[in-house]
Design a protein around this motif. Structure first.
Motif, PDB file in Angstrom:
ATOM      1  N   HIS A  20     -66.886  23.400  24.376  1.00  0.00           N
ATOM      2  CA  HIS A  20     -66.937  23.999  24.850  1.00  0.00           C
ATOM      3  C   HIS A  20     -65.446  24.444  23.613  1.00  0.00           C
ATOM      4  O   HIS A  20     -64.501  23.972  23.102  1.00  0.00           O
ATOM      5  CB  HIS A  20     -65.680  24.347  26.468  1.00  0.00           C
ATOM      6  N   VAL A  21     -65.375  25.821  23.867  1.00  0.00           N
ATOM      7  CA  VAL A  21     -64.874  26.108  22.886  1.00  0.00           C
ATOM      8  C   VAL A  21     -63.873  27.809  23.178  1.00  0.00           C
ATOM      9  O   VAL A  21     -64.781  28.421  24.279  1.00  0.00           O
ATOM     10  CB  VAL A  21     -65.088  27.388  21.485  1.00  0.00           C
ATOM     11  N   GLY A  27     -54.319  30.777  20.294  1.00  0.00           N
ATOM     12  CA  GLY A  27     -55.465  29.677  19.007  1.00  0.00           C
ATOM     13  C   GLY A  27     -56.909  29.690  19.932  1.00  0.00           C
ATOM     14  O   GLY A  27     -57.388  30.250  20.947  1.00  0.00           O
ATOM     15  N   LEU A  28     -57.110  28.677  19.463  1.00  0.00           N
ATOM     16  CA  LEU A  28     -58.258  28.245  19.764  1.00  0.00           C
ATOM     17  C   LEU A  28     -58.927  26.568  20.594  1.00  0.00           C
ATOM     18  O   LEU A  28     -58.281  25.849  19.743  1.00  0.00           O
ATOM     19  CB  LEU A  28     -60.099  27.718  18.158  1.00  0.00           C
ATOM     20  N   PHE A  29     -58.899  26.564  21.294  1.00  0.00           N
ATOM     21  CA  PHE A  29     -59.359  25.281  21.922  1.00  0.00           C
ATOM     22  C   PHE A  29     -60.694  24.633  22.267  1.00  0.00           C
ATOM     23  O   PHE A  29     -61.559  25.003  22.036  1.00  0.00           O
ATOM     24  CB  PHE A  29     -58.578  24.834  23.488  1.00  0.00           C
ATOM     25  N   VAL A  30     -60.396  23.612  21.188  1.00  0.00           N
ATOM     26  CA  VAL A  30     -61.931  22.904  20.869  1.00  0.00           C
ATOM     27  C   VAL A  30     -61.399  22.154  22.335  1.00  0.00           C
ATOM     28  O   VAL A  30     -61.303  20.780  22.280  1.00  0.00           O
ATOM     29  CB  VAL A  30     -61.985  22.250  19.427  1.00  0.00           C
ATOM     30  N   ILE A  31     -62.908  21.906  22.929  1.00  0.00           N
ATOM     31  CA  ILE A  31     -63.062  20.724  24.159  1.00  0.00           C
ATOM     32  C   ILE A  31     -64.377  20.171  23.769  1.00  0.00           C
ATOM     33  O   ILE A  31     -65.221  19.998  23.737  1.00  0.00           O
ATOM     34  CB  ILE A  31     -63.139  22.013  25.446  1.00  0.00           C
ATOM     35  N   TYR A  78     -59.921  33.229   9.058  1.00  0.00           N
ATOM     36  CA  TYR A  78     -58.890  32.097  10.390  1.00  0.00           C
ATOM     37  C   TYR A  78     -59.005  30.673   9.765  1.00  0.00           C
ATOM     38  O   TYR A  78     -58.223  29.933  11.167  1.00  0.00           O
ATOM     39  CB  TYR A  78     -59.651  32.097  11.973  1.00  0.00           C
ATOM     40  N   GLN A  79     -58.315  30.701   9.192  1.00  0.00           N
ATOM     41  CA  GLN A  79     -58.381  29.173   8.637  1.00  0.00           C
ATOM     42  C   GLN A  79     -56.729  28.540   8.994  1.00  0.00           C
ATOM     43  O   GLN A  79     -56.420  27.639   9.220  1.00  0.00           O
ATOM     44  CB  GLN A  79     -58.444  28.793   7.216  1.00  0.00           C
ATOM     45  N   SER A  80     -55.304  29.371   9.182  1.00  0.00           N
ATOM     46  CA  SER A  80     -54.368  28.741   9.336  1.00  0.00           C
ATOM     47  C   SER A  80     -53.932  29.359  11.302  1.00  0.00           C
ATOM     48  O   SER A  80     -53.280  28.861  11.712  1.00  0.00           O
ATOM     49  CB  SER A  80     -53.316  30.047   8.893  1.00  0.00           C
ATOM     50  N   SER A  81     -55.044  29.952  11.290  1.00  0.00           N
ATOM     51  CA  SER A  81     -55.008  29.840  13.048  1.00  0.00           C
ATOM     52  C   SER A  81     -54.834  28.606  13.805  1.00  0.00           C
ATOM     53  O   SER A  81     -54.869  27.550  13.271  1.00  0.00           O
ATOM     54  CB  SER A  81     -56.262  30.710  13.340  1.00  0.00           C
ATOM     55  N   ARG A  82     -54.375  28.461  14.954  1.00  0.00           N
ATOM     56  CA  ARG A  82     -53.921  27.303  15.447  1.00  0.00           C
ATOM     57  C   ARG A  82     -55.569  26.094  16.423  1.00  0.00           C
ATOM     58  O   ARG A  82     -55.702  27.145  17.156  1.00  0.00           O
ATOM     59  CB  ARG A  82     -52.833  27.174  16.386  1.00  0.00           C
ATOM     60  N   TYR A  83     -56.070  25.861  16.405  1.00  0.00           N
ATOM     61  CA  TYR A  83     -56.702  24.700  16.865  1.00  0.00           C
ATOM     62  C   TYR A  83     -56.335  23.667  17.818  1.00  0.00           C
ATOM     63  O   TYR A  83     -55.906  22.954  17.031  1.00  0.00           O
ATOM     64  CB  TYR A  83     -57.582  24.078  15.462  1.00  0.00           C
ATOM     65  N   ILE A  84     -56.456  23.378  18.628  1.00  0.00           N
ATOM     66  CA  ILE A  84     -56.026  22.358  19.452  1.00  0.00           C
ATOM     67  C   ILE A  84     -56.870  22.111  20.681  1.00  0.00           C
ATOM     68  O   ILE A  84     -58.308  21.636  20.800  1.00  0.00           O
ATOM     69  CB  ILE A  84     -55.203  23.649  21.063  1.00  0.00           C
ATOM     70  N   SER A  85     -57.499  20.385  19.886  1.00  0.00           N
ATOM     71  CA  SER A  85     -57.893  19.462  20.461  1.00  0.00           C
ATOM     72  C   SER A  85     -58.179  19.243  21.544  1.00  0.00           C
ATOM     73  O   SER A  85     -57.116  18.038  22.174  1.00  0.00           O
ATOM     74  CB  SER A  85     -58.453  18.534  19.637  1.00  0.00           C
ATOM     75  N   LEU A  86     -59.173  19.078  22.435  1.00  0.00           N
ATOM     76  CA  LEU A  86     -59.054  18.767  24.523  1.00  0.00           C
ATOM     77  C   LEU A  86     -59.539  17.720  24.126  1.00  0.00           C
ATOM     78  O   LEU A  86     -60.721  18.550  24.213  1.00  0.00           O
ATOM     79  CB  LEU A  86     -58.596  20.230  24.660  1.00  0.00           C
ATOM     80  N   VAL A  87     -59.968  16.766  24.903  1.00  0.00           N
ATOM     81  CA  VAL A  87     -60.435  15.492  25.911  1.00  0.00           C
ATOM     82  C   VAL A  87     -60.563  15.586  27.175  1.00  0.00           C
ATOM     83  O   VAL A  87     -59.278  15.625  27.236  1.00  0.00           O
ATOM     84  CB  VAL A  87     -60.677  14.989  24.884  1.00  0.00           C
ATOM     85  N   SER A  88     -61.235  16.164  27.619  1.00  0.00           N
ATOM     86  CA  SER A  88     -61.576  16.576  29.200  1.00  0.00           C
ATOM     87  C   SER A  88     -62.461  15.196  29.226  1.00  0.00           C
ATOM     88  O   SER A  88     -63.501  15.117  29.230  1.00  0.00           O
ATOM     89  CB  SER A  88     -62.411  17.491  29.427  1.00  0.00           C
ATOM     90  N   PHE A  89     -61.939  14.110  30.352  1.00  0.00           N
ATOM     91  CA  PHE A  89     -62.459  13.006  31.234  1.00  0.00           C
ATOM     92  C   PHE A  89     -62.431  13.542  33.123  1.00  0.00           C
ATOM     93  O   PHE A  89     -62.049  13.867  33.466  1.00  0.00           O
ATOM     94  CB  PHE A  89     -61.344  11.942  31.225  1.00  0.00           C
ATOM     95  N   ILE A 120     -54.644  24.169  29.772  1.00  0.00           N
ATOM     96  CA  ILE A 120     -54.668  25.015  28.687  1.00  0.00           C
ATOM     97  C   ILE A 120     -53.329  26.561  28.981  1.00  0.00           C
ATOM     98  O   ILE A 120     -52.890  26.514  28.027  1.00  0.00           O
ATOM     99  CB  ILE A 120     -55.855  25.764  28.581  1.00  0.00           C
ATOM    100  N   GLN A 121     -53.442  27.103  30.077  1.00  0.00           N
ATOM    101  CA  GLN A 121     -51.951  28.212  30.484  1.00  0.00           C
ATOM    102  C   GLN A 121     -50.879  27.093  29.496  1.00  0.00           C
ATOM    103  O   GLN A 121     -50.080  28.058  28.947  1.00  0.00           O
ATOM    104  CB  GLN A 121     -52.427  27.810  31.628  1.00  0.00           C
ATOM    105  N   ARG A 122     -50.730  25.529  30.479  1.00  0.00           N
ATOM    106  CA  ARG A 122     -49.192  25.424  30.029  1.00  0.00           C
ATOM    107  C   ARG A 122     -48.986  25.843  27.957  1.00  0.00           C
ATOM    108  O   ARG A 122     -48.000  25.830  28.279  1.00  0.00           O
ATOM    109  CB  ARG A 122     -48.749  24.394  30.922  1.00  0.00           C
ATOM    110  N   LYS A 123     -50.617  24.969  27.420  1.00  0.00           N
ATOM    111  CA  LYS A 123     -49.998  24.760  26.601  1.00  0.00           C
ATOM    112  C   LYS A 123     -49.827  26.404  25.727  1.00  0.00           C
ATOM    113  O   LYS A 123     -49.291  27.139  24.332  1.00  0.00           O
ATOM    114  CB  LYS A 123     -51.560  24.293  26.094  1.00  0.00           C
ATOM    115  N   MET A 124     -51.173  27.727  26.273  1.00  0.00           N
ATOM    116  CA  MET A 124     -50.197  29.334  25.220  1.00  0.00           C
ATOM    117  C   MET A 124     -49.038  29.153  26.383  1.00  0.00           C
ATOM    118  O   MET A 124     -48.841  29.780  24.733  1.00  0.00           O
ATOM    119  CB  MET A 124     -51.662  29.523  26.160  1.00  0.00           C
ATOM    120  N   ASN A 125     -48.330  29.307  27.037  1.00  0.00           N
ATOM    121  CA  ASN A 125     -47.668  29.281  27.611  1.00  0.00           C
ATOM    122  C   ASN A 125     -46.049  28.606  26.410  1.00  0.00           C
ATOM    123  O   ASN A 125     -45.398  28.897  26.120  1.00  0.00           O
ATOM    124  CB  ASN A 125     -46.916  29.566  28.526  1.00  0.00           C
ATOM    125  N   ARG A 126     -46.523  27.487  25.639  1.00  0.00           N
ATOM    126  CA  ARG A 126     -45.703  27.148  25.064  1.00  0.00           C
ATOM    127  C   ARG A 126     -45.877  27.466  23.316  1.00  0.00           C
ATOM    128  O   ARG A 126     -44.748  27.661  23.177  1.00  0.00           O
ATOM    129  CB  ARG A 126     -46.122  25.476  25.040  1.00  0.00           C
TER     130      ARG A 126
END
Length: 174
Positions: A20-21, A27-31, A78-89, A120-126
């Motif tokens: 998922h993206v 930024g982009l959340f890559v899941i 978009y190299q300087s954009s934020r990329y957030i790595s999320l691993v979901s179990f 995701i929402q908490r990270k966006m808020n932060r």
């Protein structure tokens, strides 16, 4: 976006399959999603993690790092954009991992599937509270979506080759 398959010459299979993206102004959340049962043990730096000491899996953050690099290769503006790595179990496991991977201030987070949207929402808020300069406008979000959509491979033969080459390694279903 879900089940995004893109060419990636740096990958063992020649492709990256990204679960998922989520493209947001922050930024982009890559899941990367995993479906294991048992105790998940590992650190950010370990090459492999264990599942209830009975089997090993490739470190999902290293796997997701490869996915992020593949995505970046299609987004030169978009190299300087934020990329957030999320691993979901799934909730069928429990974590024995570095506690920092559970803290929302990190750009590498391990979460349970039921808390994914909340994280995701908490990270966006932060990020918003940090007043970061690089915020994606709606036009940027559309350009990113269009670039990734154009890179997305849908040919069933290509998908079959990727799945065959990947084998069961890194599939995350146990």
């Amino acid at each position: 976006m879900s089940d995004l398959l893109v060419a990636n010459p740096k990958s063992r299979t020649g492709y990256s399959q990204i679960d998922h993206v989520v493209i947001t102004p922050q930024g982009l959340f890559v899941i990367e999603t995993k479906n294991y049962t048992g105790e998940i043990k590992g650190t950010r730096k370990d090459k492999s993690w264990s599942v209830s000491n009975r089997c090993k899996m490739y470190n999902p953050f290293m796997q997701n790092y490869g996915h992020i690099q593949a995505i970046r290769s299609y987004l030169p503006d978009y190299q300087s954009s934020r990329y957030i790595s999320l691993v979901s179990f799934t909730m069928r496991c429990r974590f024995s991992v570095d506690p920092d991977l559970r803290k929302v201030q990190s750009d590498e987070l391990i979460v349970y599937d039921v808390e994914l949207s909340e994280y995701i929402q908490r990270k966006m808020n932060r990020i918003q509270a940090e007043k970061v300069d690089v915020i994606l406008m709606e036009s940027d979000i559309q350009k990113i979506y269009q670039a990734l959509s154009a890179a997305h491979l849908t040919d069933p033969k290509i998908r079959a080759v990727h799945v065959e080459k990947a084998g069961s390694v890194g599939k995350g279903n146990r």
